[in-house]
Enzyme design. Structure first.
Site, PDB file in Angstrom:
ATOM      1  N   GLY A  25      39.793 -40.933  58.708  1.00  0.00           N
ATOM      2  CA  GLY A  25      39.122 -42.161  58.296  1.00  0.00           C
ATOM      3  C   GLY A  25      38.047 -41.886  57.259  1.00  0.00           C
ATOM      4  O   GLY A  25      37.340 -40.888  57.340  1.00  0.00           O
ATOM      5  N   ALA A  36      28.415 -32.331  46.245  1.00  0.00           N
ATOM      6  CA  ALA A  36      27.626 -31.151  46.604  1.00  0.00           C
ATOM      7  C   ALA A  36      28.494 -29.904  46.682  1.00  0.00           C
ATOM      8  O   ALA A  36      28.084 -28.819  46.243  1.00  0.00           O
ATOM      9  CB  ALA A  36      26.921 -31.392  47.937  1.00  0.00           C
ATOM     10  N   VAL A  38      31.328 -29.337  45.046  1.00  0.00           N
ATOM     11  CA  VAL A  38      31.758 -28.975  43.691  1.00  0.00           C
ATOM     12  C   VAL A  38      30.621 -28.306  42.926  1.00  0.00           C
ATOM     13  O   VAL A  38      30.786 -27.223  42.335  1.00  0.00           O
ATOM     14  CB  VAL A  38      32.271 -30.222  42.936  1.00  0.00           C
ATOM     15  CG1 VAL A  38      32.480 -29.903  41.459  1.00  0.00           C
ATOM     16  CG2 VAL A  38      33.559 -30.725  43.573  1.00  0.00           C
ATOM     17  N   SER A  87      48.886 -37.326  57.780  1.00  0.00           N
ATOM     18  CA  SER A  87      50.105 -36.627  57.359  1.00  0.00           C
ATOM     19  C   SER A  87      50.926 -36.167  58.553  1.00  0.00           C
ATOM     20  O   SER A  87      50.555 -35.218  59.258  1.00  0.00           O
ATOM     21  CB  SER A  87      49.735 -35.413  56.489  1.00  0.00           C
ATOM     22  OG  SER A  87      50.892 -34.700  56.122  1.00  0.00           O
ATOM     23  N   THR A 140      32.585 -38.788  59.592  1.00  0.00           N
ATOM     24  CA  THR A 140      33.119 -39.865  60.423  1.00  0.00           C
ATOM     25  C   THR A 140      31.985 -40.797  60.814  1.00  0.00           C
ATOM     26  O   THR A 140      30.895 -40.336  61.160  1.00  0.00           O
ATOM     27  CB  THR A 140      33.806 -39.341  61.699  1.00  0.00           C
ATOM     28  OG1 THR A 140      34.059 -40.438  62.594  1.00  0.00           O
ATOM     29  CG2 THR A 140      32.965 -38.314  62.424  1.00  0.00           C
ATOM     30  N   ASP A 142      31.747 -42.452  63.448  1.00  0.00           N
ATOM     31  CA  ASP A 142      31.609 -42.543  64.899  1.00  0.00           C
ATOM     32  C   ASP A 142      30.523 -41.640  65.481  1.00  0.00           C
ATOM     33  O   ASP A 142      30.115 -41.828  66.626  1.00  0.00           O
ATOM     34  CB  ASP A 142      32.937 -42.228  65.586  1.00  0.00           C
ATOM     35  CG  ASP A 142      33.977 -43.301  65.345  1.00  0.00           C
ATOM     36  OD1 ASP A 142      33.595 -44.484  65.253  1.00  0.00           O
ATOM     37  OD2 ASP A 142      35.167 -42.968  65.244  1.00  0.00           O
ATOM     38  N   GLY A 200      18.635 -55.893  69.622  1.00  0.00           N
ATOM     39  CA  GLY A 200      18.103 -56.637  70.755  1.00  0.00           C
ATOM     40  C   GLY A 200      19.162 -57.239  71.650  1.00  0.00           C
ATOM     41  O   GLY A 200      18.988 -58.338  72.176  1.00  0.00           O
ATOM     42  N   LYS A 228      16.831 -69.137  78.092  1.00  0.00           N
ATOM     43  CA  LYS A 228      17.244 -68.410  76.895  1.00  0.00           C
ATOM     44  C   LYS A 228      18.485 -69.090  76.331  1.00  0.00           C
ATOM     45  O   LYS A 228      19.547 -69.107  76.959  1.00  0.00           O
ATOM     46  CB  LYS A 228      17.529 -66.947  77.227  1.00  0.00           C
ATOM     47  CG  LYS A 228      17.647 -66.066  76.003  1.00  0.00           C
ATOM     48  CD  LYS A 228      17.526 -64.604  76.373  1.00  0.00           C
ATOM     49  CE  LYS A 228      17.470 -63.773  75.103  1.00  0.00           C
ATOM     50  NZ  LYS A 228      17.314 -62.335  75.389  1.00  0.00           N
ATOM     51  N   GLU A 237      34.775 -50.986  70.508  1.00  0.00           N
ATOM     52  CA  GLU A 237      36.201 -51.314  70.558  1.00  0.00           C
ATOM     53  C   GLU A 237      36.937 -50.541  71.643  1.00  0.00           C
ATOM     54  O   GLU A 237      37.956 -51.005  72.171  1.00  0.00           O
ATOM     55  CB  GLU A 237      36.863 -51.055  69.198  1.00  0.00           C
ATOM     56  CG  GLU A 237      36.829 -49.610  68.756  1.00  0.00           C
ATOM     57  CD  GLU A 237      37.546 -49.388  67.438  1.00  0.00           C
ATOM     58  OE1 GLU A 237      38.639 -49.935  67.264  1.00  0.00           O
ATOM     59  OE2 GLU A 237      36.997 -48.653  66.596  1.00  0.00           O
TER      60      GLU A 237
END
Length: 337
Positions: A25, A36, A38, A87, A140, A142, A200, A228, A237
């Site tokens: 991803g 950096a 390269v 792949s 990533t 995550d 919050g 409230k 997810e």
């Protein structure tokens, strides 16, 4: 290619050419890392090659030499200029053999792999079979890779989600509604935890903690009891209840009268210009990857731990779990009361 082995077991390479690729991803900051890698490689006197579309590009010979100008004006761009792809061919011995043949034809002696767990797994087996040393860089959103406090793209992702959630709060308050917002995190609750605390939220539902529907129902009713009018729930997810739709379905059995909306932020969290923090992190890790190869490190992942560059083996990076900080879980519980 090999010169000699140090007493510590590190192998020094007579390395002249290195390849860099992104895989899995995409994550904001990958371009800053490519830049950096390269420029550090060139500064150290190496030739550097970009491999398009990850392992798939190795197999299909999508390889070209890069210079300093090649990576000009990309540090602020999201995504990855080298593209990325999964792949199936690389999962086969024949595919990996073809990838190795193309690298050797170019004289590429080492690799920098920017990606996540699957990227590390591919690099690990590639080294074991064909001896091409690789340093992994954690790219990533995550933030779930062992061996680093933060991964490239995480800071941008949580800020993107945070901006969206702030906007959702405005309309939730205007309409006296509850909002259930799903954020990315198939196996990890890092994004949900940070945006939930920062936004919050009344509750944060993550894969690491069992979701108790009745607890959410109690929070909703307690909120009503305190007059409230709007409430916010953040759902990763990969939450064990099955994601935001399943969570809401369970809750409706007990509070069918609730006025609610569902928002799934999805891939918006992966895109966009990287934050300054992600750009700096990516730049530090990219430089460290080239230095590591020159120092003879192989089949390892670079990371930032307590603001210091650290390395772990691919074996540990792939297999060890990076847990959510218990203090954050407790803080989220306290703030929801």
């Amino acid at each position: 290619m090999l010169n000699f082995t140090l007493p510590s077991g590190l192998i020094l390479f007579d390395m002249n050419k290195v390849g860099v690729f992104t895989s899995g991803g995409d994550a904001p900051g990958m371009n800053a890392c490519i830049r950096a890698v390269v420029r550090t490689a060139i500064y150290k006197g190496l030739e550097v090659f970009g491999i398009e579309r990850g392992f798939n590009g190795m197999i299909h010979n999508r390889i070209g030499q890069l210079n300093s100008h090649s990576v000009s004006n990309i540090i602020q761009r999201g995504g990855t200029v080298l593209k990325t792809a999964r792949s199936e061919e690389f999962r086969t011995k024949e595919g990996r053999e073809m990838a190795c043949r193309h690298l050797k034809a170019r004289g590429i002696e080492a690799l920098v792999a920017i990606g996540g767990n699957g990227t590390y797994a591919g690099a690990k087996i590639f080294y074991e079979e064909f001896g091409i040393p690789t340093i992994g860089v954690p790219g990533t959103i995550d933030n779930d890779l062992f061996g680093t406090d933060y991964t490239i793209g995480f800071d941008t992702a949580i800020n993107t989600a945070m901006q969206a959630i702030d906007k959702i709060r405005d309309t939730a308050d205007s309409h006296d509604r509850m909002f259930f917002v799903e954020v990315m995190g198939r196996d990890s609750g890092y994004i949900a935890m940070d945006v939930g605390i920062g936004g919050g939220a009344e509750a944060i539902l993550i894969p690491e903690i069992h979701t108790d529907a009745m607890h959410i129902v109690e929070l909703i009713r307690n909120g009503w009891g305190r007059q409230k009018s709007s409430q916010l729930f953040i759902v990763a997810e990969g939450d064990d209840a099955g994601g935001v739709d399943a969570v809401v379905k369970n809750i409706l059995e007990y509070v069918p009268e609730m006025n609610y909306r569902i928002t799934v932020l999805g891939h918006i969290q992966r895109g966009g210009s990287p934050t300054a923090r992600d750009r700096v992190l990516a730049s530090r890790l990219g430089e460290a990857a080239i230095n590591a190869l020159l120092d003879g490190k192989i089949s390892q992942a670079v990371g930032l731990v307590n603001n210091q560059i650290e390395f772990v083996s691919f074996e540990d990076a792939i297999n060890k779990i990076k847990p959510i900080d218990d203090s954050l879980i407790k803080l989220a519980e306290i703030l929801s009361t």
